[in-house]
Write a protein that holds these residues in place. Structure first.
Motif, PDB file in Angstrom:
ATOM      1  N   GLU A 177       0.827  -1.205   0.000  1.00 46.90           N
ATOM      2  CA  GLU A 177       0.000   0.000   0.000  1.00 46.90           C
ATOM      3  C   GLU A 177       0.864   1.259   0.000  1.00 46.90           C
ATOM      4  O   GLU A 177       0.483   2.284  -0.549  1.00 46.90           O
ATOM      5  CB  GLU A 177      -0.914   0.010   1.234  1.00 46.90           C
ATOM      6  N   GLU A 178       2.015   1.165   0.640  1.00 46.53           N
ATOM      7  CA  GLU A 178       2.914   2.314   0.724  1.00 46.53           C
ATOM      8  C   GLU A 178       4.341   1.823   0.604  1.00 46.53           C
ATOM      9  O   GLU A 178       4.689   0.763   1.124  1.00 46.53           O
ATOM     10  CB  GLU A 178       2.704   3.041   2.055  1.00 46.53           C
ATOM     11  N   VAL A 179       5.151   2.587  -0.118  1.00 43.19           N
ATOM     12  CA  VAL A 179       6.551   2.209  -0.259  1.00 43.19           C
ATOM     13  C   VAL A 179       7.435   3.323   0.274  1.00 43.19           C
ATOM     14  O   VAL A 179       7.031   4.492   0.329  1.00 43.19           O
ATOM     15  CB  VAL A 179       6.918   1.923  -1.729  1.00 43.19           C
ATOM     16  N   PHE A 180       8.615   2.926   0.682  1.00 44.92           N
ATOM     17  CA  PHE A 180       9.566   3.881   1.224  1.00 44.92           C
ATOM     18  C   PHE A 180      10.831   3.845   0.373  1.00 44.92           C
ATOM     19  O   PHE A 180      11.441   2.786   0.201  1.00 44.92           O
ATOM     20  CB  PHE A 180       9.888   3.550   2.680  1.00 44.92           C
ATOM     21  N   THR A 181      11.185   4.976  -0.167  1.00 42.06           N
ATOM     22  CA  THR A 181      12.388   5.053  -0.979  1.00 42.06           C
ATOM     23  C   THR A 181      13.590   5.372  -0.108  1.00 42.06           C
ATOM     24  O   THR A 181      13.463   5.818   1.037  1.00 42.06           O
ATOM     25  CB  THR A 181      12.230   6.110  -2.078  1.00 42.06           C
ATOM     26  N   LYS A 182      14.766   5.176  -0.659  1.00 39.45           N
ATOM     27  CA  LYS A 182      16.002   5.355   0.088  1.00 39.45           C
ATOM     28  C   LYS A 182      16.262   6.823   0.424  1.00 39.45           C
ATOM     29  O   LYS A 182      15.839   7.729  -0.309  1.00 39.45           O
ATOM     30  CB  LYS A 182      17.190   4.836  -0.723  1.00 39.45           C
ATOM     31  N   ASP A 183      16.965   7.043   1.515  1.00 41.11           N
ATOM     32  CA  ASP A 183      17.531   8.361   1.778  1.00 41.11           C
ATOM     33  C   ASP A 183      18.734   8.559   0.862  1.00 41.11           C
ATOM     34  O   ASP A 183      19.370   7.585   0.422  1.00 41.11           O
ATOM     35  CB  ASP A 183      17.966   8.488   3.237  1.00 41.11           C
ATOM     36  N   ARG A 184      19.046   9.801   0.607  1.00 44.60           N
ATOM     37  CA  ARG A 184      20.086  10.091  -0.372  1.00 44.60           C
ATOM     38  C   ARG A 184      21.430   9.481   0.010  1.00 44.60           C
ATOM     39  O   ARG A 184      22.169   9.011  -0.865  1.00 44.60           O
ATOM     40  CB  ARG A 184      20.223  11.610  -0.532  1.00 44.60           C
ATOM     41  N   GLU A 185      21.726   9.432   1.304  1.00 47.58           N
ATOM     42  CA  GLU A 185      23.021   8.889   1.714  1.00 47.58           C
ATOM     43  C   GLU A 185      23.121   7.377   1.483  1.00 47.58           C
ATOM     44  O   GLU A 185      24.215   6.802   1.584  1.00 47.58           O
ATOM     45  CB  GLU A 185      23.299   9.207   3.180  1.00 47.58           C
ATOM     46  N   GLU A 186      22.015   6.736   1.167  1.00 49.33           N
ATOM     47  CA  GLU A 186      22.023   5.302   0.898  1.00 49.33           C
ATOM     48  C   GLU A 186      22.251   4.985  -0.581  1.00 49.33           C
ATOM     49  O   GLU A 186      22.418   3.819  -0.947  1.00 49.33           O
ATOM     50  CB  GLU A 186      20.694   4.679   1.338  1.00 49.33           C
ATOM     51  N   PHE A 187      22.249   6.003  -1.422  1.00 51.96           N
ATOM     52  CA  PHE A 187      22.363   5.761  -2.859  1.00 51.96           C
ATOM     53  C   PHE A 187      23.690   5.102  -3.194  1.00 51.96           C
ATOM     54  O   PHE A 187      24.744   5.481  -2.688  1.00 51.96           O
ATOM     55  CB  PHE A 187      22.262   7.065  -3.644  1.00 51.96           C
ATOM     56  N   ARG A 188      23.628   4.109  -4.088  1.00 45.31           N
ATOM     57  CA  ARG A 188      24.848   3.497  -4.618  1.00 45.31           C
ATOM     58  C   ARG A 188      24.962   3.694  -6.121  1.00 45.31           C
ATOM     59  O   ARG A 188      26.029   3.500  -6.696  1.00 45.31           O
ATOM     60  CB  ARG A 188      24.889   2.011  -4.282  1.00 45.31           C
ATOM     61  N   ILE A 189      23.858   4.081  -6.775  1.00 45.14           N
ATOM     62  CA  ILE A 189      23.860   4.311  -8.219  1.00 45.14           C
ATOM     63  C   ILE A 189      23.576   5.770  -8.528  1.00 45.14           C
ATOM     64  O   ILE A 189      24.331   6.421  -9.264  1.00 45.14           O
ATOM     65  CB  ILE A 189      22.809   3.409  -8.916  1.00 45.14           C
ATOM     66  N   ILE A 190      22.488   6.292  -8.001  1.00 45.90           N
ATOM     67  CA  ILE A 190      22.141   7.696  -8.239  1.00 45.90           C
ATOM     68  C   ILE A 190      23.232   8.599  -7.680  1.00 45.90           C
ATOM     69  O   ILE A 190      23.686   8.425  -6.548  1.00 45.90           O
ATOM     70  CB  ILE A 190      20.784   8.038  -7.592  1.00 45.90           C
ATOM     71  N   GLY A 191      23.665   9.533  -8.471  1.00 46.04           N
ATOM     72  CA  GLY A 191      24.700  10.469  -8.052  1.00 46.04           C
ATOM     73  C   GLY A 191      26.106  10.036  -8.407  1.00 46.04           C
ATOM     74  O   GLY A 191      27.062  10.794  -8.191  1.00 46.04           O
ATOM     75  N   LYS A 192      26.239   8.854  -8.985  1.00 50.73           N
ATOM     76  CA  LYS A 192      27.559   8.351  -9.362  1.00 50.73           C
ATOM     77  C   LYS A 192      27.732   8.495 -10.880  1.00 50.73           C
ATOM     78  O   LYS A 192      26.843   8.137 -11.657  1.00 50.73           O
ATOM     79  CB  LYS A 192      27.707   6.884  -8.978  1.00 50.73           C
ATOM     80  N   PRO A 193      28.872   9.015 -11.338  1.00 55.04           N
ATOM     81  CA  PRO A 193      29.107   9.104 -12.785  1.00 55.04           C
ATOM     82  C   PRO A 193      29.016   7.720 -13.419  1.00 55.04           C
ATOM     83  O   PRO A 193      29.703   6.789 -12.990  1.00 55.04           O
ATOM     84  CB  PRO A 193      30.521   9.677 -12.879  1.00 55.04           C
ATOM     85  N   THR A 194      28.160   7.598 -14.420  1.00 52.78           N
ATOM     86  CA  THR A 194      27.847   6.286 -14.982  1.00 52.78           C
ATOM     87  C   THR A 194      27.966   6.308 -16.497  1.00 52.78           C
ATOM     88  O   THR A 194      27.458   7.220 -17.155  1.00 52.78           O
ATOM     89  CB  THR A 194      26.413   5.866 -14.584  1.00 52.78           C
ATOM     90  N   ARG A 195      28.626   5.313 -17.037  1.00 54.70           N
ATOM     91  CA  ARG A 195      28.771   5.216 -18.489  1.00 54.70           C
ATOM     92  C   ARG A 195      27.419   4.928 -19.130  1.00 54.70           C
ATOM     93  O   ARG A 195      26.618   4.163 -18.601  1.00 54.70           O
ATOM     94  CB  ARG A 195      29.758   4.115 -18.852  1.00 54.70           C
ATOM     95  N   ARG A 196      27.211   5.476 -20.301  1.00 52.68           N
ATOM     96  CA  ARG A 196      25.938   5.310 -20.992  1.00 52.68           C
ATOM     97  C   ARG A 196      25.782   3.903 -21.547  1.00 52.68           C
ATOM     98  O   ARG A 196      26.711   3.339 -22.118  1.00 52.68           O
ATOM     99  CB  ARG A 196      25.801   6.342 -22.105  1.00 52.68           C
ATOM    100  N   LEU A 197      24.580   3.353 -21.398  1.00 53.44           N
ATOM    101  CA  LEU A 197      24.306   1.999 -21.855  1.00 53.44           C
ATOM    102  C   LEU A 197      24.177   1.903 -23.370  1.00 53.44           C
ATOM    103  O   LEU A 197      24.350   0.819 -23.939  1.00 53.44           O
ATOM    104  CB  LEU A 197      23.010   1.486 -21.200  1.00 53.44           C
TER     105      LEU A 197
END
Length: 711
Positions: free
Chosen positions: A182-202
């Motif tokens: 019914e409700e979901v909880f997204t990560k706090d920013r300090e938990e990010f492992r992908i978002i915010g990291k320079p990533t090569r284009r697929l």
């Protein structure tokens, strides 16, 4: 209306396939019937964002068109972050035409307005989080432990107390039987492992090895290719044609008369285009046959006198203007601009008895579906749209004219037809960035700062054609954006707009109204700073006192990067400009010289605050792209009208920036911690004013008409 629960609805297929998403109009019972209960992996229709299989295969659907801006990478980043999916451990596919993929920021299945991240950021993270929680719940049920005792690492659910682990693929079949949370909880920013990291284009490997499929690559069986002779005058129509020689040419199958031109259909494009040159056509050129640039500007000037509507008024507005030397006035002009995407306009259509298939490099799959249905006379649900890679978009592929042609010709030919535009077709039959005529005046106070600001704009309206309901009280928001909402604190402000339509088709162009209004506002403000004898950076900062600190943040960062006020190489000067657009703040400093009578831009320092930068590497690349595109327009972009015709036709007379003209670019991402803003367009608006302001500092002459001409 789609509820959040419906949006996150999960197929109840018991056979091991988990599909997160909701297909508009698909009954839940139909979704539940998919798959099997024997433990084999279900094969599900690609109708949402996340698909997981018991054999470990994962598929993520890309709900934004990939036109070089990185949608194919950044969308999976947002989903995989919350799903805790190992990066790149998935396949991707482009979304079909379906309202479920509508961008929340735009209200439709459209890619544009720098809205892919800022529109989908919360939505797609919730999709990933809901999927992850369902996998965790499946593990909790299997191990008979509370959900709160579990956590995930990439691709696995872990029972924290005992260290027991289960790979996602082993939980898929059980998770598919669960109701979504019914409700979901997204990560706090300090938990990010992908978002915010320079990533090569697929998409890079596919584009390097030639596997990437663009619209122009579509080749259904029994295909004909069409080249179309269109009326050279806007609004003109076909009067008559002698097509005898064209019909007899090699490989030509058919010649079809259209309302706006004549199409030659052949077994290959070269044959079709060569035969097209054999047509003898007589046109009804219509009312615009005598139109030229001078007549267009006359219409703009008259419009300011007779048709101006208030877009913003503060204080006493224009009544507060002075009539002495403290008042500064200037006129700024911008031309029509073409898009000139690298992949010319094209679309392929196959019209059957009651269904249509379209292959198109489009920014608007939903619009393509509707147009194809209208032309073919079928229900939109019977139209399948295959969105391909786009060889550039810039707003041009928001339009559907090239799709309409392909569908109409396929319907009439009774077999698949691919329409390909030549480069002259593309340049001479575009939906252009609007030209505009601008009169500005400002009265300075004793401190040199403007006490009154008046900006009068005349030009055509994009929204009047695309969605007339967007035009309120005569004001097209695209025409005044960046002008009516400029951020500077001035006591008396008046901005007016006169909607003047000379008959040249206009459309969305990269950064839309900001592309020209930032140049006008920031250039005129620079004039005022020089009139006041004040440093341009400090002048702007004074006008932000008590205002939005994010403007000051990027301004100070760009100035710091460029060592503003420091030593500049001999024969060069620097200029500064900033703009807020599409939810992001951007400031740039340009260093220029004059070589052989032409401007040379050596370096651009750019500071951008786009909120959370999901892919910092992508942000930097988009800034480079915006600067290249904006510098092309500033140095050479101009569509010339004579006798109702566009005079330019290819890159020889409508040149793109060459590699030796590209300046060195240094980018800094200013992290304000705010929600994501746009990226694909905000890097463009400050470029032209930064360059022009630098030229004014170098030469003492002010450029008030684009493209830049120092002669």
């Amino acid at each position: 209306m789609i509820t959040r629960r419906q949006f996150l609805k999960v197929s109840a297929a018991a056979g091991g396939g988990l599909l997160v998403g909701f297909r508009l109009g698909a009954p839940e019972s139909a979704m539940a019937a998919e798959g099997s209960s024997n433990g084999t992996d279900a094969v599900l229709e690609p109708n949402a964002w996340v698909e997981m299989h018991a054999d470990g295969r994962n598929v993520l659907t890309i709900s934004g068109s990939e036109m070089g801006q990185g949608a194919m990478t950044v969308i999976p980043m947002m989903i995989a972050e919350e799903l805790d999916l190992p990066w790149a451990d998935f396949d991707t596919r482009f979304a079909p035409a379906d309202e479920v993929y509508a961008n929340p920021a735009l209200g439709g299945q459209v890619t544009g307005g720098s809205a892919t991240v800022r529109g989908f950021y919360n939505q797609l993270r919730e999709v990933g989080a809901a999927t992850r929680e369902m996998l965790m719940q499946a593990a909790a049920n299997r191990w008979d432990v509370p959900l709160s005792d579990l956590r995930t690492e990439p691709g696995v659910v872990i029972h924290t107390a005992t260290g027991r682990m289960a790979e996602y693929r082993t939980l898929v079949a059980d998770a598919a039987k669960l109701e979504p949370p019914e409700e979901v909880f997204t990560k706090d920013r300090e938990e990010f492992r992908i978002i915010g990291k320079p990533t090569r284009r697929l998409d890079s490997p596919q584009k390097v090895n030639g596997q990437a499929g663009f619209g122009i690559d579509a080749r259904p069986d029994n295909l004909l290719v069409a080249s179309i002779e269109r009326c050279p005058v806007f609004g003109g129509k076909l009067r008559s044609v002698d097509a005898g020689k064209a019909r007899d040419a090699a490989n030509v199958e058919e010649v079809v008369e259209l309302d706006h031109g004549v199409a030659v259909l052949a077994r290959d494009w070269w044959s079709a285009d060569q035969a097209r040159k054999m047509l003898s056509v007589e046109w009804d050129e219509g009312e615009h046959a005598g139109l030229d640039d001078e007549a267009i500007e006359t219409q703009f000037r008259e419009g300011l006198k007779t048709n101006a509507r208030p877009a913003r008024t503060e204080g006493r507005g224009a009544e507060a203007l002075g009539d002495d030397e403290s008042t500064v006035s200037a006129t700024y002009r911008v031309p029509y601009l073409a898009h000139t995407t690298m992949e010319p306009m094209n679309a392929t259509a196959s019209v059957g008895d009651d269904e249509v298939t379209v292959w198109a490099p489009t920014q608007a799959p939903g619009s393509v579906q509707q147009v194809a249905a209208e032309v073919a006379g079928v229900d939109p649900a019977k139209v399948t749209v295959h969105t391909t890679f786009l060889g550039g978009g810039f707003g041009r592929r928001f339009e559907t004219d090239f799709v309409r042609e392909a569908v109409e010709l396929s319907k009439r030919a009774g077999r698949p037809v691919k329409v390909i535009w030549s480069r002259p077709d593309d340049v001479r039959h575009d939906f252009y960035r609007p030209a505009a005529y601008n009169e500005l005046s400002a009265t300075l106070g004793d401190d040199g700062l403007p006490q009154t600001w008046v900006h009068r704009i005349a030009g055509p309206s994009i929204w009047s054609r695309v969605a007339p309901g967007m035009v309120k009280d005569g004001i097209d928001p695209a025409a005044v954006e960046g002008a009516a909402d400029h951020p500077y604190a001035i006591e008396n402000i008046e901005v007016t707009y006169a909607n003047v339509d000379p008959g040249i088709p206009v459309g969305f162009w990269r950064s839309v109204g900001h592309s020209q209004n930032a140049w006008i506002v920031e250039s005129f403000l620079d004039e005022l700073a020089h009139k006041a004898g004040t440093d341009p950076v400090e002048y702007r900062k004074k006008l932000f006192e008590g205002g939005d600190s994010r403007h000051v943040g990027v301004l100070e960062r760009a100035a710091e990067m460029a060592d503003w006020g420091g030593e500049v190489p001999e024969g060069r000067a620097r200029g500064v400009a900033l703009a807020k657009s599409f939810g992001s703040y951007c400031a740039q400093v340009a260093e220029v010289s004059v070589e052989d009578g032409r401007p040379r831009v050596h370096k651009v320092w750019c500071a951008i605050d786009c909120g959370i930068a999901v892919n910092p590497a992508g942000v930097e690349r988009q800034v480079h792209s915006s600067i290249a595109y904006g510098l092309t327009a500033a140095l050479s972009g101009k569509i010339t009208i004579k006798d109702g015709r566009v005079q330019e036709q290819n890159f020889n007379d409508y040149p793109a920036l060459t590699i030796d003209q590209m300046p060195e670019v240094e980018v800094a991402i200013v992290d304000s911690g705010q929600p994501p803003g746009g990226v694909g367009e905000p890097g463009l608006p400050p470029l032209a004013p930064a360059v022009v302001n630098a030229l004014a500092a170098l030469t003492g002459e002010r450029v008030r008409r684009l493209p830049i001409d120092l002669g």
